[in-house]
Every structure is written in structure tokens, then in C-alpha cells.
Write a protein that holds these residues in place. Sequence first.
Motif, mmCIF file in Angstrom:
data_model
loop_
_atom_site.group_PDB
_atom_site.id
_atom_site.type_symbol
_atom_site.label_atom_id
_atom_site.label_comp_id
_atom_site.label_asym_id
_atom_site.label_seq_id
_atom_site.Cartn_x
_atom_site.Cartn_y
_atom_site.Cartn_z
ATOM 1 N N ALA A 72 -22.230 131.979 -5.426
ATOM 2 C CA ALA A 72 -20.899 132.207 -4.862
ATOM 3 C C ALA A 72 -20.440 131.070 -3.974
ATOM 4 C CB ALA A 72 -20.895 133.509 -4.067
ATOM 5 N N GLU A 73 -19.144 131.040 -3.773
ATOM 6 C CA GLU A 73 -18.539 130.232 -2.718
ATOM 7 C C GLU A 73 -18.197 131.183 -1.590
ATOM 8 O OE1 GLU A 73 -14.555 127.508 -1.907
ATOM 9 O OE2 GLU A 73 -15.220 127.872 -3.975
ATOM 10 N N TRP A 74 -18.530 130.791 -0.363
ATOM 11 C CA TRP A 74 -18.403 131.698 0.777
ATOM 12 C C TRP A 74 -17.484 131.115 1.838
ATOM 13 C CZ3 TRP A 74 -21.091 136.182 -0.077
ATOM 14 C CH2 TRP A 74 -22.127 136.133 -0.998
ATOM 15 N N ALA A 75 -16.841 131.994 2.586
ATOM 16 C CA ALA A 75 -16.055 131.601 3.760
ATOM 17 C C ALA A 75 -16.615 132.334 4.972
ATOM 18 C CB ALA A 75 -14.582 131.942 3.573
ATOM 19 N N GLU A 76 -16.758 131.623 6.084
ATOM 20 C CA GLU A 76 -17.231 132.257 7.313
ATOM 21 C C GLU A 76 -16.032 132.900 8.003
ATOM 22 O OE1 GLU A 76 -20.765 131.287 10.486
ATOM 23 O OE2 GLU A 76 -19.569 129.635 9.691
ATOM 24 N N VAL A 77 -16.142 134.192 8.286
ATOM 25 C CA VAL A 77 -14.979 134.972 8.710
ATOM 26 C C VAL A 77 -15.344 135.981 9.794
ATOM 27 C CG1 VAL A 77 -13.903 134.806 6.421
ATOM 28 C CG2 VAL A 77 -15.406 136.757 6.953
ATOM 29 N N GLU A 78 -14.312 136.636 10.312
ATOM 30 C CA GLU A 78 -14.479 137.882 11.041
ATOM 31 C C GLU A 78 -13.804 138.962 10.204
ATOM 32 O OE1 GLU A 78 -12.549 137.770 14.828
ATOM 33 O OE2 GLU A 78 -10.539 137.583 13.994
ATOM 34 N N LEU A 79 -14.433 140.124 10.127
ATOM 35 C CA LEU A 79 -13.857 141.254 9.404
ATOM 36 C C LEU A 79 -13.073 142.128 10.373
ATOM 37 C CD1 LEU A 79 -16.754 142.476 7.069
ATOM 38 C CD2 LEU A 79 -15.049 140.702 6.658
ATOM 39 N N TYR A 80 -12.000 142.717 9.877
ATOM 40 C CA TYR A 80 -11.234 143.646 10.706
ATOM 41 C C TYR A 80 -10.729 144.803 9.847
ATOM 42 C CZ TYR A 80 -7.013 141.359 8.820
ATOM 43 O OH TYR A 80 -6.041 140.855 7.992
ATOM 44 N N ARG A 81 -10.331 145.869 10.511
ATOM 45 C CA ARG A 81 -9.854 147.077 9.838
ATOM 46 C C ARG A 81 -8.536 147.509 10.464
ATOM 47 N NH1 ARG A 81 -11.163 152.993 10.239
ATOM 48 N NH2 ARG A 81 -11.176 153.851 8.113
ATOM 49 N N GLU A 82 -7.546 147.728 9.623
ATOM 50 C CA GLU A 82 -6.232 148.190 10.076
ATOM 51 C C GLU A 82 -5.742 149.310 9.165
ATOM 52 O OE1 GLU A 82 -3.737 144.734 9.916
ATOM 53 O OE2 GLU A 82 -3.869 144.405 12.083
ATOM 54 N N ARG A 83 -5.440 150.469 9.774
ATOM 55 C CA ARG A 83 -4.862 151.582 9.031
ATOM 56 C C ARG A 83 -5.661 151.895 7.766
ATOM 57 N NH1 ARG A 83 -0.883 148.427 10.895
ATOM 58 N NH2 ARG A 83 -0.717 147.307 8.902
ATOM 59 N N GLY A 84 -6.964 151.915 7.882
ATOM 60 C CA GLY A 84 -7.821 152.289 6.772
ATOM 61 C C GLY A 84 -8.051 151.199 5.746
ATOM 62 N N GLU A 85 -7.556 149.990 6.000
ATOM 63 C CA GLU A 85 -7.772 148.874 5.080
ATOM 64 C C GLU A 85 -8.542 147.772 5.789
ATOM 65 O OE1 GLU A 85 -4.227 147.544 3.166
ATOM 66 O OE2 GLU A 85 -3.928 149.451 2.124
ATOM 67 N N TRP A 86 -9.258 146.964 4.983
ATOM 68 C CA TRP A 86 -10.115 145.909 5.514
ATOM 69 C C TRP A 86 -9.588 144.539 5.136
ATOM 70 C CZ3 TRP A 86 -14.464 146.842 8.540
ATOM 71 C CH2 TRP A 86 -14.820 148.190 8.667
ATOM 72 N N GLY A 87 -9.756 143.611 6.060
ATOM 73 C CA GLY A 87 -9.370 142.237 5.805
ATOM 74 C C GLY A 87 -10.348 141.285 6.456
ATOM 75 N N ALA A 88 -10.101 140.001 6.248
ATOM 76 C CA ALA A 88 -10.954 138.962 6.829
ATOM 77 C C ALA A 88 -10.081 137.787 7.219
ATOM 78 C CB ALA A 88 -12.008 138.521 5.818
ATOM 79 N N ARG A 89 -10.455 137.133 8.309
ATOM 80 C CA ARG A 89 -9.752 135.916 8.706
ATOM 81 C C ARG A 89 -10.790 134.841 9.015
ATOM 82 N NH1 ARG A 89 -8.654 139.402 13.077
ATOM 83 N NH2 ARG A 89 -6.546 139.720 12.302
#
Length: 332
Positions: free
Chosen positions: A244-261
Motif C-alpha cells: 500500500a501507499e500510506w498517509a500519516e493522519v489523524e482520524l476524526y468522527r463527525e455525526r457518525g462518519e469518519w474522516g482523516a486529515r
Amino acid sequence: MRRVVWDMETGDPDDFITLLLLAGHPGVDLRAVTVTPGTAAQVGIVRHGLELLGRDDVRVGAGQLDHPKDAVSPWHYQALGPIEPSRAAEAAAPLLAAVCDGDTTLICGAPLKNLGRALQVDGFTLGRLVVQGGFAGTGVVPEERQLDKFKGRTTCPSFNLNGAPKAVFAALASPGIGERWFVSKNVCHGVAYDEAMHARFAPATAPGLRLIRRLMGDNLRDRPGGKLFHDPLAACCALDPGIAEWAEVELYRERGEWGARPRPGSGTRIIVGYDHERFLTTLLAERQATRPPAERQGTADVERQGTADVEREEAPDAEPDGAPGSGREVVS
């Protein structure tokens, strides 16, 4: 050889297929399998899969043997035949605490409930956590590499993470976990067991791979378009992160959905792309033969034990949103 623990559920064929993959893979020292929620019916399924490949040595842990539901999809019984429930399992959290250490990789294909309980055990240590779940979208994945179904999105529901969000954040914050890798749906949803992959399995001689081909071939007759292959991709990325190709991120959760920045230095990585051929190389790896082929156990016998000649029906993929959150949760 990588020391591995597999944490699974039985609502979808993926997890059982991954169990077969890990139990027979030449690069894996499978130390234990834990099940969520961990019913007696699920333990019966897991023990059956291990027995098919002669892996009675693998310890099995259950989260909740007396859970009110069986938590086993119809596919398992239609594909494998009648399987008796079993209570031959240890408590999952103490088992994880006993077998995990700084050299162990824990692969989670289920909500992280068992891991959440294990994190409460004093001294719990884990070298690498690989989770099938999460989402990386706009701002992390270049637009040209985003799947059409996710274009423009920054968050998305994730079944495994929404199944135990507190445990996810505990794992992200735990100093006892050395590395955290998330194999998320922005890539998983582009990987399927289809006719092309079925053909790549044809030369396989290992009993586990032959059984996978039989089970997934039967599934293809009902689903000609193929079946998404989330958990096997996550397992192979755990064995060879270079897939895989990976990105170093922080995970977050908003209104029952997940994202990464993006977050350099967070110690948390999420998949943003993969090499299909390198994935297949890991997926289809076999042990070097030490005896003449005529002396090896015939794969047909294993296949006959592990399959039933009936119509295949798979439980639908579920992606519940979980309870909507009123705020934002963020952990690096």
C-alpha cells in the motif's frame, strides 16, 4: 514469519476467508483468533475453519459466549454445511493481553470491542495494529485516485469503527500500541474477488487457497460482478505494508462518519492506494514443498469437508452509521 492475531466477526464471508488465508499462509505465525461478539455459534464456525486446515493449535477467544443472537450470516452454513456451536473459547480480552506483545500484529476485521477490553488490562502491549475500517477522502487522497462513489467526500460511515468508537479512540491514544495502520474503504471498495482474481487462484495447491477458491467460486455464481475483498486486503497489507501507499493522519468522527486529515508524526497511517500485483503475490503465497506432490494431502478432501453443494446466499453488506454524534472527536 510474522506473529499475528486475527480479530473477526461472522456477518460476512470476508472474515472467514481471511481466517483460512492466515491459518495457511507461509509468512504467518497465527497465535490466536478472537471473535466479536463471540457467540457459541461463532466459535463453532471459527473452530471448524481451523480444523479444516489442521490448526487445532490456534487459541480461540470470545467476547460474549452468551450473546442473545448467533451473529452468524446464512452464508456460512450454506457454504460450509451444519456446524455445531462450541463454547471451547477463552475470554477474548485476557487472551489478547496474553498473546500480544511488541512483536505481534493484531489485525481487526470487526468492531474493536475485544481490543477495547484488552486495553484495560494493565501492561497491554502491541507492536502493530492493522484495522480494516475508516475513510480517507478529499484532502488526503488526490482527486484522480478517489473512487467515483467517494469523490468529493471527506467523511463516510465505517461499520467496524462505528461498532465501538470509544475503543477506536482508546487504541489511537494508547502508548502501548507501537504502530496503527487503517486499511479503509476508499481503497477496499476498489478490490473485489471477481472472475479475474478467481483465475489467479487456479494454480494454487495449498489446501487453504483451494478452499478459498471453491467458496468464492460458488459465491461468484450468485454474484457475477464479484465480492468486495476488504479483510483479505487488510491482512495482506499487515503482512507486507509495501503493498500500500500510506498517509500519516489523524482520524476524526463527525455525526457518525469518519474522516482523516494529514498529520505528520501522528503514528497513525491510512491507506491511499495499493499495488494490485503485490497484493496478489502475498495473497497467493504458498509454502515450499518438502515432499513429493503425491505424498501431500489431497485438496479435494479438504474442499469436500468445507463446502456443501447448496445454493449460496450471502448476508448483505451493512454499513450502519451508528448513533449520530453531536460533536467532533479527534485523536492523533
